[in-house]
Motif scaffolding. Structure first.
Motif, short mmCIF file in Angstrom:
data_model
loop_
_atom_site.label_atom_id
_atom_site.label_comp_id
_atom_site.label_asym_id
_atom_site.label_seq_id
_atom_site.Cartn_x
_atom_site.Cartn_y
_atom_site.Cartn_z
N GLU A 163 33.71 13.51 24.02
CA GLU A 163 34.09 14.62 24.88
C GLU A 163 33.42 15.85 24.29
O GLU A 163 33.46 16.05 23.07
N THR A 208 33.81 22.73 24.08
CA THR A 208 33.54 23.85 24.98
C THR A 208 33.73 25.16 24.22
O THR A 208 34.43 25.20 23.21
N ARG A 260 25.21 14.87 31.84
CA ARG A 260 26.57 15.06 32.36
C ARG A 260 27.55 15.53 31.30
O ARG A 260 28.70 15.82 31.60
N THR A 298 28.70 21.27 29.89
CA THR A 298 29.98 21.78 30.39
C THR A 298 29.76 22.84 31.46
O THR A 298 28.94 23.74 31.29
N THR A 354 37.32 24.20 35.65
CA THR A 354 36.06 23.64 35.15
C THR A 354 35.73 22.38 35.95
O THR A 354 36.60 21.77 36.57
N ARG A 390 35.02 19.61 34.77
CA ARG A 390 35.72 18.49 34.12
C ARG A 390 37.19 18.39 34.58
O ARG A 390 37.77 17.30 34.54
#
Lengths: 158, 158
Positions: A145, A148, B11, B14, B148, B150
């Motif tokens: 992951e 950010t 991908r 972010t 976001t 995500r």
């Protein structure tokens, strides 16, 4: 324009955190950046804003290549290490081992994923240059992951 | 290049999710985008990747202005509404009320924050155009955590 509103609104743009590298002959450079986005699917293009007065900027200008590394959620130290650029010692950049990418840019093996670009466009305006790069190579080392900017205590924007 | 590694690595960039608007005379356009980043502090510049075959793209090309709206965490519907562009009905774009911004671009009042840009640079390469915009106006209506990509089930990149 209300400078406070401008700063607050621009800081609501969502960013990841990336380590960018480049190499021109014996000149190695790295930096932590967040102004990165894809800009085309076919061909695969990305755009990156690189501080105009940085060594990384000048090495990319000379080499026309750069690599961008994804930083994992648990790798804040990896990202912060490159805030102040990088020093090469043998096969390491400031302690992090790299391999040579297909473009010659150093690929840091701690990053879970990375892609390499050849510079195809460039906009030099303001205090950063937009480098437009075509993605010519990419790799995944493990699923991760991404970290950010919001995960950290940092701001870079506004 | 391994296309699967390329897709997976890209991908992991972010993104936020934004509603972009523009207006050229009686021609109004909007679209949901995620390829957005700041690109300079002084002057304040942003870069946005806009699908080359979209109406939004053509209206920005003609008007040289655009507005970008931050989408709040609780406003997924607001974002998805503009996936398929916009229709103007009086002071609304597809049901969402707007005011006229200082550039003429419609400012959607549901967005917690927004900024308006004048196009100063443009790179037309691949399937999207990079519009480089100088931020000339901005506003905050309320504090908000941004949605976001995500947070959603969507992907746009790879």
């Amino acid at each position: 324009m209300d400078p406070n509103a401008k700063r607050k609104a621009l800081r609501l743009i969502t960013y990841g955190l990336y380590v960018a590298t480049s190499r021109d002959g014996d000149d190695f450079a790295a930096g932590t950046i967040n102004w990165v986005s894809q800009s085309s699917f076919a061909p695969p293009l990305v755009m990156a804003g690189i501080k105009a007065d940085s060594r990384l900027h000048d090495v990319i200008a000379a080499s026309h290549v750069f690599a961008i590394h994804i930083v994992g959620k648990d790798q804040k130290d990896f990202a912060t290490t490159f805030f102040k650029g990088a020093e090469r010692q043998g096969d390491k950049l400031t302690g992090y081992r790299f391999e040579e990418g297909s473009t010659g840019a150093p690929i840091l093996i701690d990053a879970p994923a990375w892609f390499e670009c050849r510079v195809v466009d460039r906009i030099a305006r303001g205090d950063h240059t937009i480098y437009g790069g075509e993605v010519v190579n990419a790799g995944m080392r493990r699923d991760a992951e991404p970290l950010t900017l919001r995960d950290t205590a940092f701001f870079y924007g506004g």
